[in-house]
Scaffold this motif. Structure first.
Motif, PDB file in Angstrom:
ATOM      1  N   GLU A 231     -10.360  39.666 -46.653  1.00 30.62           N
ATOM      2  CA  GLU A 231      -9.458  38.522 -46.466  1.00 30.62           C
ATOM      3  C   GLU A 231     -10.228  37.254 -46.789  1.00 30.62           C
ATOM      4  O   GLU A 231     -11.314  37.035 -46.263  1.00 30.62           O
ATOM      5  CB  GLU A 231      -8.962  38.498 -45.020  1.00 30.62           C
ATOM      6  CG  GLU A 231      -8.133  37.304 -44.654  1.00 30.62           C
ATOM      7  CD  GLU A 231      -6.762  37.292 -45.307  1.00 30.62           C
ATOM      8  OE1 GLU A 231      -6.253  36.187 -45.547  1.00 30.62           O
ATOM      9  OE2 GLU A 231      -6.223  38.374 -45.564  1.00 30.62           O
TER      10      GLU A 231
ATOM     11  N   TYR B  56      -9.229  34.109 -46.203  1.00 31.34           N
ATOM     12  CA  TYR B  56      -9.081  33.139 -45.118  1.00 31.34           C
ATOM     13  C   TYR B  56      -9.833  33.647 -43.895  1.00 31.34           C
ATOM     14  O   TYR B  56      -9.572  34.744 -43.401  1.00 31.34           O
ATOM     15  CB  TYR B  56      -7.595  32.951 -44.814  1.00 31.34           C
ATOM     16  CG  TYR B  56      -7.297  32.075 -43.635  1.00 31.34           C
ATOM     17  CD1 TYR B  56      -7.611  30.725 -43.659  1.00 31.34           C
ATOM     18  CD2 TYR B  56      -6.689  32.584 -42.508  1.00 31.34           C
ATOM     19  CE1 TYR B  56      -7.328  29.905 -42.586  1.00 31.34           C
ATOM     20  CE2 TYR B  56      -6.398  31.780 -41.427  1.00 31.34           C
ATOM     21  CZ  TYR B  56      -6.714  30.446 -41.473  1.00 31.34           C
ATOM     22  OH  TYR B  56      -6.434  29.642 -40.401  1.00 31.34           O
TER      23      TYR B  56
ATOM     24  N   TYR C 177     -12.013  25.170 -39.814  1.00 29.69           N
ATOM     25  CA  TYR C 177     -11.461  26.373 -40.425  1.00 29.69           C
ATOM     26  C   TYR C 177     -12.227  26.697 -41.695  1.00 29.69           C
ATOM     27  O   TYR C 177     -12.731  25.798 -42.365  1.00 29.69           O
ATOM     28  CB  TYR C 177      -9.978  26.169 -40.769  1.00 29.69           C
ATOM     29  CG  TYR C 177      -9.092  26.027 -39.563  1.00 29.69           C
ATOM     30  CD1 TYR C 177      -8.524  27.135 -38.959  1.00 29.69           C
ATOM     31  CD2 TYR C 177      -8.827  24.777 -39.014  1.00 29.69           C
ATOM     32  CE1 TYR C 177      -7.707  27.010 -37.836  1.00 29.69           C
ATOM     33  CE2 TYR C 177      -8.016  24.635 -37.901  1.00 29.69           C
ATOM     34  CZ  TYR C 177      -7.461  25.754 -37.320  1.00 29.69           C
ATOM     35  OH  TYR C 177      -6.655  25.631 -36.214  1.00 29.69           O
TER      36      TYR C 177
ATOM     37  N   TYR D 214     -12.756  29.384 -45.366  1.00 30.94           N
ATOM     38  CA  TYR D 214     -12.162  30.199 -46.419  1.00 30.94           C
ATOM     39  C   TYR D 214     -13.275  30.490 -47.421  1.00 30.94           C
ATOM     40  O   TYR D 214     -14.072  29.610 -47.727  1.00 30.94           O
ATOM     41  CB  TYR D 214     -11.046  29.375 -47.074  1.00 30.94           C
ATOM     42  CG  TYR D 214     -10.254  30.038 -48.162  1.00 30.94           C
ATOM     43  CD1 TYR D 214      -9.030  30.637 -47.881  1.00 30.94           C
ATOM     44  CD2 TYR D 214     -10.675  30.030 -49.481  1.00 30.94           C
ATOM     45  CE1 TYR D 214      -8.264  31.201 -48.883  1.00 30.94           C
ATOM     46  CE2 TYR D 214      -9.921  30.596 -50.482  1.00 30.94           C
ATOM     47  CZ  TYR D 214      -8.709  31.186 -50.178  1.00 30.94           C
ATOM     48  OH  TYR D 214      -7.955  31.752 -51.176  1.00 30.94           O
TER      49      TYR D 214
ATOM     50  N   ASP E  39      -1.122  28.116 -38.092  1.00 30.68           N
ATOM     51  CA  ASP E  39      -2.027  28.911 -38.909  1.00 30.68           C
ATOM     52  C   ASP E  39      -1.535  29.028 -40.356  1.00 30.68           C
ATOM     53  O   ASP E  39      -2.328  28.938 -41.286  1.00 30.68           O
ATOM     54  CB  ASP E  39      -2.198  30.292 -38.282  1.00 30.68           C
ATOM     55  CG  ASP E  39      -3.372  31.044 -38.859  1.00 30.68           C
ATOM     56  OD1 ASP E  39      -4.485  30.482 -38.846  1.00 30.68           O
ATOM     57  OD2 ASP E  39      -3.173  32.181 -39.326  1.00 30.68           O
ATOM     58  N   ASN E  40      -0.224  29.207 -40.539  1.00 28.17           N
ATOM     59  CA  ASN E  40       0.285  29.331 -41.912  1.00 28.17           C
ATOM     60  C   ASN E  40       0.172  28.016 -42.684  1.00 28.17           C
ATOM     61  O   ASN E  40       0.031  28.028 -43.910  1.00 28.17           O
ATOM     62  CB  ASN E  40       1.712  29.868 -41.932  1.00 28.17           C
ATOM     63  CG  ASN E  40       2.697  28.968 -41.229  1.00 28.17           C
ATOM     64  OD1 ASN E  40       2.305  28.037 -40.527  1.00 28.17           O
ATOM     65  ND2 ASN E  40       3.978  29.252 -41.386  1.00 28.17           N
TER      66      ASN E  40
ATOM     67  N   ARG F  25      -3.462  27.949 -43.819  1.00 29.24           N
ATOM     68  CA  ARG F  25      -3.582  28.866 -44.960  1.00 29.24           C
ATOM     69  C   ARG F  25      -3.041  28.218 -46.227  1.00 29.24           C
ATOM     70  O   ARG F  25      -3.616  28.361 -47.309  1.00 29.24           O
ATOM     71  CB  ARG F  25      -2.815  30.165 -44.689  1.00 29.24           C
ATOM     72  CG  ARG F  25      -3.504  31.101 -43.749  1.00 29.24           C
ATOM     73  CD  ARG F  25      -2.622  32.345 -43.531  1.00 29.24           C
ATOM     74  NE  ARG F  25      -3.159  33.201 -42.521  1.00 29.24           N
ATOM     75  CZ  ARG F  25      -3.888  34.274 -42.774  1.00 29.24           C
ATOM     76  NH1 ARG F  25      -4.165  34.607 -44.010  1.00 29.24           N
ATOM     77  NH2 ARG F  25      -4.341  35.020 -41.794  1.00 29.24           N
ATOM     78  N   SER F  26      -1.933  27.518 -46.097  1.00 28.00           N
ATOM     79  CA  SER F  26      -1.328  26.836 -47.243  1.00 28.00           C
ATOM     80  C   SER F  26      -2.256  25.756 -47.793  1.00 28.00           C
ATOM     81  O   SER F  26      -2.362  25.590 -49.020  1.00 28.00           O
ATOM     82  CB  SER F  26       0.015  26.237 -46.825  1.00 28.00           C
ATOM     83  OG  SER F  26       0.552  25.461 -47.844  1.00 28.00           O
TER      84      SER F  26
ATOM     85  N   ARG G 248      -4.889  27.561 -49.756  1.00 27.19           N
ATOM     86  CA  ARG G 248      -4.353  28.035 -51.034  1.00 27.19           C
ATOM     87  C   ARG G 248      -4.269  26.903 -52.045  1.00 27.19           C
ATOM     88  O   ARG G 248      -4.639  27.050 -53.210  1.00 27.19           O
ATOM     89  CB  ARG G 248      -2.978  28.664 -50.822  1.00 27.19           C
ATOM     90  CG  ARG G 248      -2.963  30.151 -51.041  1.00 27.19           C
ATOM     91  CD  ARG G 248      -1.584  30.762 -50.895  1.00 27.19           C
ATOM     92  NE  ARG G 248      -1.434  31.227 -49.524  1.00 27.19           N
ATOM     93  CZ  ARG G 248      -0.578  30.737 -48.643  1.00 27.19           C
ATOM     94  NH1 ARG G 248       0.258  29.793 -48.964  1.00 27.19           N
ATOM     95  NH2 ARG G 248      -0.532  31.215 -47.425  1.00 27.19           N
TER      96      ARG G 248
END
Length: 138
Positions: free
Chosen positions: A55, A57, A70, A72, A93-94, A97-98, A101
């Motif tokens: 993963e 992330y 955070y 990545y 959290d999403n 993640r965005s 990305r």
């Protein structure tokens, strides 16, 4: 939104760090630097349990009194670290993640520039524009 966004090379030196203007920007540099140990720890722990299904992330690396850090990691071991304020509880959290990305896509676009040499500091105006859109706006 983020208060600090950084891109770290696989050899753990900064390629790009952008912070919100404060009187103590050095604090963010220190926070990013200290988070690299946690990134390495998480990457090595995942590498032992899974073959190549890693993963990217890493999630929350560690919270401080004022900020949450955070992480990545790309497949080429480039690390992205985003620092957000702890008081900003609206970020889920999403959404984090965005943001990663979006940052990863901007990094790949910048890397495709034939005039960029991998491992050099990132000076792309387009990349910086995307990072600025992720930063905390007053």
């Amino acid at each position: 939104m983020a208060v600090c966004v950084s891109v770290i090379a696989k050899e753990n030196y900064p390629l790009f760090i952008k912070t919100i203007p404060t009187e103590n920007e050095l604090k963010f540099y220190y926070t990013v630097h200290t988070s690299l140990d946690v990134v390495e720890e998480k990457v090595s722990a995942v590498g032992k349990t899974a073959n190549d299904l890693r993963e990217l992330y890493l999630g929350l690396l560690y919270p401080t009194e004022d900020y949450k850090v955070y992480g990545y990691v790309t497949n080429t071991k480039i690390k992205f670290v985003i620092v957000v304020e702890t008081s900003n509880t609206s970020l889920r959290d999403n959404e984090i993640r965005s943001m990663f990305r979006k940052l990863h896509n901007a990094y790949v676009d910048m890397l495709c520039n034939p005039f960029y040499t991998p491992g050099e500091n990132i000076t792309s105006k387009a990349f910086e524009r995307i990072v600025n859109s992720m930063m905390l706006q007053d």
